[in-house]
Scaffold this motif. Structure first.
Motif, PDB file in Angstrom:
ATOM      1  N   ALA A   1      61.449  63.086 -26.199  1.00 26.65           N
ATOM      2  CA  ALA A   1      61.719  64.110 -27.215  1.00 26.65           C
ATOM      3  C   ALA A   1      61.570  63.532 -28.617  1.00 26.65           C
ATOM      4  O   ALA A   1      60.947  64.146 -29.498  1.00 26.65           O
ATOM      5  CB  ALA A   1      63.126  64.677 -27.016  1.00 26.65           C
TER       6      ALA A   1
ATOM      7  N   GLY B   1      54.402  68.064 -24.089  1.00 27.44           N
ATOM      8  CA  GLY B   1      55.654  68.433 -23.446  1.00 27.44           C
ATOM      9  C   GLY B   1      55.900  67.540 -22.250  1.00 27.44           C
ATOM     10  O   GLY B   1      55.357  66.436 -22.158  1.00 27.44           O
TER      11      GLY B   1
ATOM     12  N   ASP C   1      66.972  69.622 -19.971  1.00 28.38           N
ATOM     13  CA  ASP C   1      68.014  69.856 -20.974  1.00 28.38           C
ATOM     14  C   ASP C   1      68.015  68.748 -22.033  1.00 28.38           C
ATOM     15  O   ASP C   1      68.054  69.012 -23.243  1.00 28.38           O
ATOM     16  CB  ASP C   1      69.370  69.928 -20.275  1.00 28.38           C
TER      17      ASP C   1
ATOM     18  N   LEU D   1      64.729  69.110 -24.272  1.00 31.40           N
ATOM     19  CA  LEU D   1      64.753  70.229 -25.214  1.00 31.40           C
ATOM     20  C   LEU D   1      65.845  70.053 -26.262  1.00 31.40           C
ATOM     21  O   LEU D   1      65.643  70.369 -27.443  1.00 31.40           O
ATOM     22  CB  LEU D   1      64.953  71.544 -24.459  1.00 31.40           C
TER      23      LEU D   1
ATOM     24  N   LEU E   1      61.841  73.186 -31.880  1.00 27.46           N
ATOM     25  CA  LEU E   1      60.777  73.138 -30.890  1.00 27.46           C
ATOM     26  C   LEU E   1      59.418  73.254 -31.575  1.00 27.46           C
ATOM     27  O   LEU E   1      59.197  74.185 -32.360  1.00 27.46           O
ATOM     28  CB  LEU E   1      60.941  74.278 -29.880  1.00 27.46           C
TER      29      LEU E   1
ATOM     30  N   LEU F   1      54.669  73.158 -27.903  1.00 25.45           N
ATOM     31  CA  LEU F   1      55.490  72.743 -26.763  1.00 25.45           C
ATOM     32  C   LEU F   1      54.940  73.305 -25.458  1.00 25.45           C
ATOM     33  O   LEU F   1      54.630  74.494 -25.352  1.00 25.45           O
ATOM     34  CB  LEU F   1      56.928  73.229 -26.952  1.00 25.45           C
TER      35      LEU F   1
ATOM     36  N   LEU G   1      55.690  73.011 -21.135  1.00 29.34           N
ATOM     37  CA  LEU G   1      56.532  72.539 -20.038  1.00 29.34           C
ATOM     38  C   LEU G   1      55.870  72.885 -18.714  1.00 29.34           C
ATOM     39  O   LEU G   1      55.299  73.971 -18.567  1.00 29.34           O
ATOM     40  CB  LEU G   1      57.911  73.195 -20.099  1.00 29.34           C
TER      41      LEU G   1
ATOM     42  N   LEU H   1      65.934  78.607 -19.112  1.00 29.52           N
ATOM     43  CA  LEU H   1      65.414  78.728 -20.469  1.00 29.52           C
ATOM     44  C   LEU H   1      66.175  79.787 -21.262  1.00 29.52           C
ATOM     45  O   LEU H   1      66.405  79.626 -22.470  1.00 29.52           O
ATOM     46  CB  LEU H   1      63.924  79.042 -20.424  1.00 29.52           C
TER      47      LEU H   1
ATOM     48  N   ILE I   1      60.583  80.076 -25.184  1.00 29.78           N
ATOM     49  CA  ILE I   1      60.106  78.931 -24.405  1.00 29.78           C
ATOM     50  C   ILE I   1      59.373  79.422 -23.156  1.00 29.78           C
ATOM     51  O   ILE I   1      59.941  80.128 -22.325  1.00 29.78           O
ATOM     52  CB  ILE I   1      61.277  78.021 -23.977  1.00 29.78           C
TER      53      ILE I   1
END
Length: 434
Positions: A136, A153, A172, A175, A184, A188, A190, A208, A222
């Motif tokens: 991150a 991501g 978790d 993010l 964000l 991004l 995922l 999310l 997200i």
């Protein structure tokens, strides 16, 4: 009847018939808009690069570009030698080679996923916690410094019971780290792997939603990709297409379907020597994915090859030819994205993509001009074809295969014009009387 005389028009149906039919179809109209919103009209990366969570550093993207350039220097130091390996025509050799080198210097990776699944494996919780927090931080710093790939991501662990809690915690931490670092990023991305049931997608949506509530984010901010790696993700026990259910279960959050070459092949019992993205089993899975995703705004990505371009030049050339051929095959089948597992795959990824767009550029431009001006020609195109033609040019521009100046010279159209054709109103796609 003389020329210029007004034609008599007569009808038989009462005016209320059309109104009643429209009223009866109103739920269908709403359902079409909800389930099939069309392409999102944003850039789609040509590939996704996966890097294990413990191997990802601030210099990963630049390192991949440098390694790819070094591979060219060693194994194909000029346009003629590179074209000879891949079978490129003389007129494409220099433009493609020059663009490949420029791409590797400017933007070697378009989409990067820090992997906490198969490429990372099981680790002590403290170790994975730290790696997720580091990912991150590094990604946030890359976007702040302007060194990030357009999309970045993580791939978390899947929703199956043995690793579910670990995957949720990693997501978790990642993010939360991004939010703490400033929010964000727009790019991004995922990835949820090994999805077998639509309920696992629903669970991801719930996660999310809860994160968005916790941080005051807009609902739906997200999104995520669904990785198709099992037979159950293609066909359910009742014979229906599970992947279509998954798209709907995502509630508009699904951004892509990514085919997992080796897990899916193994699931079907394909022996290791024949596990490849051009195997009939792979073609079947991707065709179902493609039909399920059509019109939904969800993009389909091909998988990867595990044949790496390493070793002596002869071995590198063999691996390059294989990867180039698989990439071209995928492009012809409208799979505009795939996975790259090694820096040595980047030269042939971009060579295949650039050649694909450059060799069809003049014809696509001419057909779009003819459509835009309703000019003559030997092909009579419909609005849906104009959408495909402009989408082709836009994808070529986005990846660097084409330049906006040459597109403007060939078509007289601006990028805004192309985008207007590429994402038309639904009514424009209906069949018109000619």
């Amino acid at each position: 009847m003389g020329q210029g005389q007004q034609e008599k028009v007569a009808t038989s149906l009462a005016g209320t018939v059309s109104e009643e039919i429209s009223a009866s179809l109103a739920p269908v109209d709403a359902e079409l808009e909800r389930r099939y919103p069309g392409d999102p009209g944003i850039r789609q990366p040509v590939h996704t690069v996966y890097v294990p969570g413990d191997a990802f550093t601030a210099g990963t993207i630049r390192s991949w570009g440098d390694q790819a350039l070094a591979a060219l220097d060693e194994h194909a130091p000029d346009a003629a030698s590179f074209a000879a390996v891949l079978g490129l025509s003389d007129d494409l050799a220099a433009p493609v080679y020059d663009r490949v080198r420029a791409k590797l210097e400017r933007e070697p990776v378009e989409d990067l996923r820090v992997d906490f699944e198969d490429g990372y494996g099981p680790r002590p919780d403290a170790e994975e916690d730290e790696a997720a927090a580091r990912a991150a931080r590094l990604i946030a710093e890359a976007y702040e410094e302007g060194t990030a790939a357009p999309y970045m991501g993580i791939r978390m662990k899947c929703m199956e019971a043995p690793v579910r809690d670990r995957g949720i915690r990693t997501l978790d931490i990642f993010l939360t780290g991004l939010m703490a670092a400033g929010g964000l990023p727009a790019g991004l991305a995922l990835t949820l792997p090994k999805v077998t049931y639509a309920e696992q997608v629903t669970a991801m949506v719930r996660l999310l939603e809860e994160f968005e509530k916790a941080h005051g984010l807009d609902r739906g901010r997200i999104g995520f990709e669904i990785q198709i790696e099992t037979s159950q993700s293609i066909l359910a026990t009742d014979g229906t297409a599970t992947v279509a259910r998954m798209i709907q279960a995502a509630g508009g959050r699904a951004t892509g379907l990514h085919y997992g070459t080796f897990d899916y092949s193994a699931c079907l019992g394909v022996s290791a020597a024949y596990q490849a993205s051009d195997h009939p089993a792979a073609d079947h899975a991707k065709a179902i994915m493609q039909v399920a995703a059509a019109g939904t705004g969800v993009r389909v990505s091909d998988g990867s090859t595990n044949v790496l371009p390493v070793g002596p030049t002869s071995k590198v050339h063999d691996a390059w030819r294989l990867h180039h051929g698989l990439t071209r095959r995928a492009l012809a089948r409208a799979y505009y994205q795939g996975w790259d597992m090694h820096p040595g795959h980047l030269p042939t990824r971009y060579a295949a993509v650039f050649a694909f767009y450059r060799e069809g550029f003049e014809q696509a431009a001419a057909r779009l001009v003819a459509y835009a001006h309703r000019a003559g020609g030997d092909v009579l195109d419909e609005p849906a074809t104009a959408k495909a033609l402009s989408g082709y040019l836009l994808r070529g521009l986005d990846c660097g295969a084409l330049d906006i100046a040459e597109v403007a010279r060939a078509t007289g159209l601006t990028r805004a014009d192309l985008e207007g054709f590429a994402v038309p109103r639904r009514a424009d796609l209906t069949v018109s009387a000619r």
